[in-house]
Design an enzyme around this catalytic site. Structure first.
Site, PDB file in Angstrom:
ATOM      1  N   LYS A   8      -4.259  -7.764   2.868  1.00 52.55           N
ATOM      2  CA  LYS A   8      -3.769  -9.167   2.092  1.00 52.55           C
ATOM      3  C   LYS A   8      -4.537 -10.481   1.753  1.00 52.55           C
ATOM      4  CE  LYS A   8      -2.340  -9.648  -1.241  1.00 52.55           C
ATOM      5  NZ  LYS A   8      -3.038  -9.173  -2.119  1.00 52.55           N
TER       6      LYS A   8
ATOM      7  N   ASP B 154      -4.620  -2.139   3.958  1.00 54.09           N
ATOM      8  CA  ASP B 154      -4.711  -1.351   2.741  1.00 54.09           C
ATOM      9  C   ASP B 154      -5.525  -0.024   2.908  1.00 54.09           C
ATOM     10  OD1 ASP B 154      -2.742  -3.757   1.654  1.00 54.09           O
ATOM     11  OD2 ASP B 154      -3.374  -3.224   0.338  1.00 54.09           O
TER      12      ASP B 154
ATOM     13  N   ARG C  35      -5.221   0.798  -9.124  1.00 53.85           N
ATOM     14  CA  ARG C  35      -5.710  -0.438  -8.203  1.00 53.85           C
ATOM     15  C   ARG C  35      -6.100   0.283  -7.140  1.00 53.85           C
ATOM     16  NH1 ARG C  35      -1.709  -4.347  -5.244  1.00 53.85           N
ATOM     17  NH2 ARG C  35      -3.074  -5.860  -5.287  1.00 53.85           N
TER      18      ARG C  35
ATOM     19  N   ALA D  59       0.666  -1.331   0.243  1.00 55.67           N
ATOM     20  CA  ALA D  59      -0.077   0.212  -0.233  1.00 55.67           C
ATOM     21  C   ALA D  59       1.303   1.493   0.148  1.00 55.67           C
ATOM     22  CB  ALA D  59      -1.090   0.279   1.078  1.00 55.67           C
TER      23      ALA D  59
ATOM     24  N   GLN E 175       3.376 -13.979  -1.583  1.00 50.17           N
ATOM     25  CA  GLN E 175       4.271 -12.277  -1.125  1.00 50.17           C
ATOM     26  C   GLN E 175       4.543 -12.272  -0.035  1.00 50.17           C
ATOM     27  OE1 GLN E 175       0.978 -12.185  -2.025  1.00 50.17           O
ATOM     28  NE2 GLN E 175       0.936 -10.057  -2.977  1.00 50.17           N
TER      29      GLN E 175
HETATM   30  O1  MRU Z   1      -1.174  -6.855  -3.544  1.00 52.93           O
HETATM   31  P1  MRU Z   1      -0.146  -6.354  -2.650  1.00 52.93           P
HETATM   32  O2  MRU Z   1       1.367  -7.410  -2.701  1.00 52.93           O
HETATM   33  O3  MRU Z   1       0.556  -5.027  -2.724  1.00 52.93           O
HETATM   34  O4  MRU Z   1      -0.550  -6.339  -1.177  1.00 52.93           O
HETATM   35  C1  MRU Z   1      -0.158  -6.008   0.110  1.00 52.93           C
HETATM   36  C2  MRU Z   1      -0.633  -6.213   1.596  1.00 52.93           C
HETATM   37  O5  MRU Z   1      -1.637  -6.353   1.685  1.00 52.93           O
HETATM   38  C3  MRU Z   1       0.332  -5.985   2.501  1.00 52.93           C
HETATM   39  O6  MRU Z   1      -0.236  -5.940   3.918  1.00 52.93           O
HETATM   40  C4  MRU Z   1      -0.117  -4.162   2.677  1.00 52.93           C
HETATM   41  O7  MRU Z   1       0.110  -3.091   0.961  1.00 52.93           O
HETATM   42  C5  MRU Z   1       0.456  -3.356   3.803  1.00 52.93           C
HETATM   43  S1  MRU Z   1       2.277  -3.366   3.236  1.00 52.93           S
HETATM   44  C6  MRU Z   1       2.849  -2.715   3.875  1.00 52.93           C
END
Ligand code: MRU
Length: 338
Positions: A237, A226, A85, A50, A185
Site C-alpha cells: 500500500k 502485494d 487489479r 492481496a 484502510q
Molecule cells: O488496496 P488494498 O486495500 O487491497 O491494499 C492492501 C494492501 O496493500 C495490503 O497491505 C496487502 O494486500 C497485504 S494484505 C494481507
C-alpha cells in the site's frame, strides 16, 4: 460448500462479500451473482487485500462451475478476473492455479481447488504469525500500515495477524495504526479489527509516525505485501516505502509479512512491478459509510498510485509462511520456493 471468514462467506454455493467500503460503521454483506459484479467488487475494494482477492475470485469461479458454466466460459472469466487489479500477484496466482496455467479440470475439481485455496490461506496466515510473533516483545510500540488482518485474508492476517498473535500470547504491546490515505484502510479497517480483538492501539495520520519514532514510542514496524520480486523488493500500500525509510533513519526494524502466494519469481526487481493508478477523485476527498466529502478545489489534479515499492535494502527480515529471510538471504533469492 460452506466457508466463512471475517470478510467472505460461501454458503451452499452462494458467495457473499462484506462490503469493506462501508466499514466500520455498516456491516453489509453483498451477494455476488455475476462476473461484472465480482470484478467491480475487486476494483472498488469491496473485497480487498492481496490474499483475499485471490481467494474470493477462486471461490467465484467455483460458484460458476457449480452453476454449470462451460470450461471455456470459466477460462474467459478467469482471464477477466486476472486483470481486475494489476499489482497484487495473489489474484493472478489464484487464477493460474484454478484454470489459466493448470491442466483442464472438471467442475468438481475446480470447486475442490477453490476450497483448497481458501483453507491453504488460513494455514499460511497461521504459519506467518507463528514466525513473526517471535519478533515482538513486551513493551513494544508497533507501527502498521494499511489493513493486513482478517479483512485482507481468509485467515487471521499477515502483519496484523502477527500482531494479533503476540497480543494473544499476552505480550504487552501498543499498536500505532497509520490511517492510510487515501482510502483509509488503517483508520477504518485496522482500527475496526483492533477494536474487535481488544488490541491496544492509537490511530495516527500517515505523517505522524516520524515524531513518534523520534520520541521512542515506536520500536518496530510490520506491514503486508502485494507482490514480492525475486530480489526481495516488494510492493505494498502506498506509504509503506515512507514507513521503511523512517524505520531506516531511526534505526528501527522493519518487517514485511506475506504468504508465498505473494511472491512473483518471474519479476526480477521491484522496478518491474506494475503499480495500479487510481482515480484522482480519491485524493480530492473521501467517501464511505459517512457519505462523501470533497475538500480540494474540484479541478485540483491528484496523484494516486495505490501502491509503492520498498527496496529490499530497507528490509530487516521478510517473514513468510515458509520461513524468515534477512536482507542478504533475500538478495540471493532464498525466499523463492522451488
Ligand atoms: O488496496 P488494498 O486495500 O487491497 O491494499 C492492501 C494492501 O496493500 C495490503 O497491505 C496487502 O494486500 C497485504 S494484505 C494481507
Amino acid at each position: 460448500m460452506n466457508l466463512h471468514s471475517l470478510a467472505i462467506k460461501c454458503v451452499d454455493f452462494e458467495l457473499f462479500l462484506l462490503d469493506q467500503t462501508k466499514l466500520p460503521h455498516q456491516e453489509i454483506w453483498e451477494k455476488i451473482t455475476t462476473l461484472p459484479q465480482m470484478i467491480a467488487a475487486i476494483k472498488e475494494l469491496k473485497v480487498r487485500g492481496a490474499p483475499l482477492i485471490g481467494v474470493s475470485a477462486a471461490l467465484f469461479l467455483a460458484v460458476m462451475a457449480k452453476e454449470g458454466a462451460s470450461f471455456e466460459t470459466l477460462k474467459k472469466a478467469a482471464q477477466e478476473l486476472f486483470q481486475a487489479r494489476p499489482t497484487a500477484v495473489n489474484l493472478m496466482w489464484a487464477m493460474d492455479r484454478m484454470i489459466l496455467k493448470s491442466v483442464p479440470k472438471t467442475s468438481a475439481e475446480l470447486i475442490k481447488e477453490a476450497e483448497m485455496i481458501f483453507h491453504e490461506d488460513v494455514r499460511l496466515c497461521l504459519a506467518m504469525t507463528k514466525h513473526g510473533a517471535d519478533f515482538i516483545h513486551d513493551g513494544d510500540g508497533i507501527l502498521t500500515h494499511c489493513n493486513t488482518g482478517g479483512l485482507a485474508t481468509a485467515g487471521i492476517g499477515t502483519a496484523l495477524g502477527v500482531i494479533r498473535k503476540a497480543h494473544e500470547q499476552g505480550k504487552k504491546i501498543h499498536v500505532y495504526v497509520d490511517e492510510t490515505r487515501p482510502l483509509l484502510q488503517g483508520g477504518r479497517l485496522t482500527a475496526f479489527e483492533c477494536e474487535k480483538l481488544k488490541i491496544p492501539y492509537t490511530l495516527i495520520c500517515d505523517n505522524m509516525a516520524a515524531v513518534l519514532m523520534a520520541a521512542g514510542k515506536i520500536h518496530k514496524a510490520f506491514v503486508g505485501a502485494d507482490r514480492v520480486a525475486a530480489n526481495g523488493d516488494f510492493a505494498n500500500k502506498i506509504g509503506t516505502y515512507n514507513v521503511a525509510v523512517l524505520c531506516h533513519y531511526h534505526g528501527l526494524p522493519f518487517y514485511p509479512v506475506a504468504p508465498y502466494s505473494t511472491i512473483d519469481p518471474q519479476c526480477a526487481s521491484g522496478k518491474l512491478i506494475p503499480i495500479e493508478m487510481r482515480e484522482e477523485n480519491e485524493v480530492r476527498g473521501a467517501k464511505g459509510s459517512f457519505g462523501e466529502v470533497v475538500w480540494a478545489p474540484k479541478n485540483a489534479r491528484g496523484f494516486n498510485p495505490a501502491f509503492d515499492v520498498t527496496p529490499a535494502t530497507l528490509i530487516t527480515s521478510f517473514i513468510f509462511d515458509h520461513g524468515v529471510f534477512n536482507q542478504a538471504q533475500l538478495r540471493m533469492g532464498a525466499h523463492l520456493k522451488s
